[in-house]
Design a protein around this motif. Structure first.
Motif, PDB file in Angstrom:
ATOM      1  N   THR A 525       1.026  -1.037  -0.031  1.00 26.06           N
ATOM      2  CA  THR A 525      -0.080   0.100  -0.026  1.00 26.06           C
ATOM      3  C   THR A 525       0.811   1.242   0.066  1.00 26.06           C
ATOM      4  O   THR A 525       2.159   1.112   0.044  1.00 26.06           O
ATOM      5  CB  THR A 525      -0.929   0.061   1.172  1.00 26.06           C
ATOM      6  N   ALA A 526       0.181   2.400  -0.043  1.00 26.08           N
ATOM      7  CA  ALA A 526       0.871   3.597  -0.022  1.00 26.08           C
ATOM      8  C   ALA A 526       1.823   3.994   1.205  1.00 26.08           C
ATOM      9  O   ALA A 526       2.666   4.573   1.269  1.00 26.08           O
ATOM     10  CB  ALA A 526       0.071   4.614  -0.223  1.00 26.08           C
ATOM     11  N   ARG A 548      -1.450  -0.798  -3.840  1.00 27.96           N
ATOM     12  CA  ARG A 548      -0.877  -0.870  -5.061  1.00 27.96           C
ATOM     13  C   ARG A 548      -0.548  -2.155  -5.639  1.00 27.96           C
ATOM     14  O   ARG A 548      -0.434  -2.360  -7.027  1.00 27.96           O
ATOM     15  CB  ARG A 548       0.658  -0.110  -4.639  1.00 27.96           C
ATOM     16  N   TRP A 549      -0.445  -3.154  -4.992  1.00 32.99           N
ATOM     17  CA  TRP A 549      -0.150  -4.553  -5.319  1.00 32.99           C
ATOM     18  C   TRP A 549      -0.738  -5.407  -4.315  1.00 32.99           C
ATOM     19  O   TRP A 549      -0.494  -5.095  -3.187  1.00 32.99           O
ATOM     20  CB  TRP A 549       1.301  -4.598  -5.871  1.00 32.99           C
ATOM     21  N   GLU A 562      -5.660   4.026  -9.968  1.00 33.69           N
ATOM     22  CA  GLU A 562      -6.321   4.358  -8.523  1.00 33.69           C
ATOM     23  C   GLU A 562      -7.625   3.567  -8.694  1.00 33.69           C
ATOM     24  O   GLU A 562      -8.610   4.115  -9.587  1.00 33.69           O
ATOM     25  CB  GLU A 562      -6.215   5.411  -8.230  1.00 33.69           C
ATOM     26  N   ALA A 624       5.807  -2.947  -9.416  1.00 40.57           N
ATOM     27  CA  ALA A 624       4.614  -1.846  -9.189  1.00 40.57           C
ATOM     28  C   ALA A 624       5.566  -0.499  -9.119  1.00 40.57           C
ATOM     29  O   ALA A 624       5.072   0.445  -9.533  1.00 40.57           O
ATOM     30  CB  ALA A 624       3.995  -2.224  -7.810  1.00 40.57           C
ATOM     31  N   GLU A 625       6.689  -0.561  -8.532  1.00 36.56           N
ATOM     32  CA  GLU A 625       7.475   0.802  -8.354  1.00 36.56           C
ATOM     33  C   GLU A 625       7.797   1.287  -9.686  1.00 36.56           C
ATOM     34  O   GLU A 625       7.937   2.528  -9.945  1.00 36.56           O
ATOM     35  CB  GLU A 625       8.513   0.520  -7.555  1.00 36.56           C
TER      36      GLU A 625
END
Length: 721
Positions: A525-526, A548-549, A562, A624-625
């Motif tokens: 997550t964030a 995020r993943w 999002e 994801a990054e």
């Protein structure tokens, strides 16, 4: 006079087995094939018996597994000890009127299995007097009772098929009374019907010809079967090697597989005789199996999206074993492709010992579905359109299937991700689909209008190593454009223009995954990374931009836009009777990993996510990054991506997509894959398209033309010039 003629007929039938006629060699080949075992050892034999539910299975393919092996001694003793002196098995309800799992047919299934042992010279029970008495007493009991099923199939096909096979295996031990009784039952099995049903009926008549030594009937039956061994746009083998029955719907795991198993058996029996099929007919069957059905089996299980309406307990493994039977029959013809079929059989029978050798992409444009295979993982997409039927509800089976072809995207690594999960599946959350919840039970209607996807803009492009599919979903007032892009390292899913006109749709969502919970779930997550322990059931709702993943069972799921997400590892409970009414009292439960994106009701929604097979949580986090896939467009006019040197674009309307200094244009709706100067195109709603690539003032184009409108959606290839 009538009694005299019947007696004379019986005498003549007896004489037919007493002299060497022109069909004797064919009868011997039939007996050898019928008495053979398809299980190479005791362990696999017991798998055949288990997946057939000891001969009780609803599915004719799984039921046939019981008759495809030599029963072990404990099974034989159980059968012999439970049959009465007058030939009745105590555990069979001979008055049953169930349409699917019709109990009385188990009687013939058991006699068939015992007869295999009785006529095999290598078996300890060869010509065993006790077997002789049980078999003949059992036949007499059946002929006296002559039970009928409300489902025509058992009366016209199933019962005549098994009874005639038993008598042919008995040879000259079949009595005049038994043959006369069998012929009465065979009168219910005339030539006719279509597709696989036509093949079944022809096979019964070929056996009848062998029984009464009628060569003309044998030839007519062989020719009738041969009429169905060709590609067609009606029911049967399609030009793309898929198989249709009950209209234009994919039937790999149901009618297609029974077609392959039965015709492979007759290929084996007829090979080397004057009655054998032509080389062209054999090759057609070979390609239908290797380019069609075989592609849907992974690690010894058939993909549930290709099991048809039959996703009951052990269906995936049982249907895979049926394919192994067909492969062994094809190998037994001793043709040039013998080793291919031997390997297919071994891959299914020993999935942990023999590696998957089938890789690449297939899109079955006649059936609106696709398959993508690598060495390590498998994925499939199932859709439907105005041209096709997405699913069927028959005999009370598959009653929860309403969303099952609305873009179902299944991904497997070891093959067991969805095994026997369906009683406790949330059938609104079929992986890959966009669906709704209106607060009512899932619609369960077999009316064509209720099942129809009211769009023709459904299709796919397959090259050797890429698959691109798209579906305009337009059902029950729900609309969505859904495109999927399959590469050897990921699957990218895009959705756009997701909206509903029905105020009763209180929730609209797209499901990323729903499979068996295995081990930890890691969430990125964030705020950072966290872990959900399998001992701690959770239901988490994450706001847009928060997730995020997520990683589970050696695969990652990465959100590329999002969106609010609902993530669950709870136990889910359900009953099997909605899948198969035979299991009316059987409940099931399982811990399930389920992840879905929630869309805002009353507004047009979208989604973008990637599935990363065979990845660790760390690899998922790194992707994801910094994703190495570029989304070029995801809107109501076009969905397009770029990855690994390929540009894949779905044009819902004529238009263009820009990447770097280039602009890719298509003049009609369609799907295109661009690699270098090569284009591969599918046109679900047109027969001609021009694809252009502009860089500055330079324009290169390719015009692609479909010559046969019956092949609408077929992948076309061209070069930009």
């Amino acid at each position: 006079m009538k009694k005299l003629l019947c007696s004379l007929s019986a005498i003549l039938l007896t004489l037919h087995f007493a002299y060497a006629g022109s069909l004797d060699g064919l009868r011997e080949a039939f007996i050898r094939a019928s008495a053979a075992t398809y299980a190479p050892n005791d362990s696999i034999t017991r798998r055949f018996i288990e997946y057939s539910d000891h001969g009780r299975a609803n599915d004719v393919l799984l039921l046939q597994l019981y008759m495809s092996v030599h029963l072990p001694e404990d099974e034989v003793k159980a059968l012999l000890s439970s049959i009465s002196p007058d030939g009745e098995w105590s555990d069979i309800d001979y008055t049953d009127q169930t349409r699917g799992r019709w109990m009385p047919t188990l009687h013939l299934t058991r006699l068939y299995a015992l007869t295999k042992l009785y006529v095999d010279p290598g078996n300890p029970h060869f010509r065993d007097p006790q077997f002789h008495d049980v078999i003949h007493t059992g036949i007499a009991y059946w002929l006296r009772l002559d039970p009928h099923c409300p489902n025509w199939w058992h009366n016209e096909i199933g019962v005549p098929k098994k009874l005639t096979t038993i008598l042919l295996m008995l040879g000259d031990e079949a009595t005049p009374q038994e043959i006369e009784g069998c012929l009465r039952i065979l009168e219910r099995s005339p030539f006719g019907r279509t597709g696989q049903n036509k093949v079944w009926l022809a096979g019964n008549n070929l056996m009848k010809g062998l029984l009464i030594d009628d060569e003309k009937l044998v030839l007519k039956a062989r020719d009738t079967m041969a009429e169905e061994i060709h590609q067609t746009c009606d029911e049967g083998i399609q030009p793309d090697w898929s198989f249709h029955q009950h209209g234009p719907q994919i039937q790999f795991g149901n009618y297609g597989l029974t077609y392959a198993e039965l015709l492979s058996f007759w290929c084996r029996v007829l090979q080397g005789t004057p009655y054998m099929f032509t080389d062209e007919q054999y090759l057609t069957l070979e390609r239908m199996i290797t380019r069609g059905i075989c592609r849907s089996v992974w690690h010894g299980l058939m993909d549930p999206s290709f099991c048809g309406r039959q996703v009951f307990i052990d269906a995936g493994r049982g249907k895979a074993l049926s394919l192994a039977v067909a492969a062994q029959n094809m190998a037994a013809t001793d043709r040039a492709d013998k080793q291919i079929f031997e390997h297919i059989s071994r891959e299914i029978l020993y999935p942990d010992r023999y590696a998957n050798t089938q890789t690449g992409a297939d899109y079955y444009y006649r059936s609106d579905c696709g398959i993508f295979r690598t060495r390590e993982w498998y994925a499939s997409i199932r859709m439907h359109s105005l041209r096709t039927i997405g699913f069927e509800l028959t005999n009370g089976e598959n009653t929860l299937a309403n969303f099952s072809a609305d873009g179902a995207l299944l991904n497997m690594q070891d093959g067991t991700e969805y095994e026997n999960i369906f009683a406790c599946w949330d059938w609104r959350c079929v992986p890959g689909t966009t669906a709704y919840d209106d607060g009512r039970p899932i619609k369960s209607s077999d009316r064509p209008a209720d099942k129809l996807n009211r769009s023709s803009r459904v299709g796919g492009v397959a090259t050797d190593d890429l698959l691109c599919t798209s579906m305009e979903l337009q059902r029950d007032s729900l609309h969505a454009f859904k495109s999927n892009f399959f590469f050897d390292d990921l699957i990218l899913a895009l959705g756009s223009d997701i909206r509903s006109d029905d105020p009763s749709h209180r929730e609209i969502f797209t499901t990323l995954e729903q499979n068996r919970l295995r081990g930890d779930v890691t969430v990125g997550t964030a705020a950072g990374t966290s872990r959900i322990d399998p001992s701690d059931p959770r239901l988490e709702r994450l706001a847009a931009g928060e997730l995020r993943w997520v990683h589970h069972d050696n695969r990652g799921y990465v959100l590329l836009s999002e969106a609010p997400v609902r993530l669950s590892t709870l136990e889910q409970v359900g009953k099997w009777d909605a899948i198969d009414p035979f299991f009316k009292d059987k409940s099931d439960s399982a811990r399930i990993f389920k992840c879905r994106i929630d869309h805002t009701v009353g507004a047009a929604g979208s989604y973008a996510y990637a599935i990363l097979p065979t990845r660790s949580a760390e690899q998922t986090a790194r992707f994801a990054e910094r994703p190495d896939v570029e989304i070029l467009r995801n809107d109501a006019r076009c969905q397009a991506i770029r990855h690994k040197g390929a540009v894949c674009a779905v044009f819902h309307e004529p238009g263009d997509v820009v990447f770097g200094p280039y602009s890719l244009t298509m003049d009609v709706p369609g799907i295109v894959i661009l690699k270098g100067n090569r284009v591969s195109v599918a046109l679900p709603t047109n027969d001609r398209a021009t694809v252009s690539l502009r860089k500055g003032q330079r324009i290169r184009s390719a015009t692609l033309q479909l010559d046969d409108l019956r092949l609408t959606g077929k992948t076309l290839h061209g070069t930009l010039k």
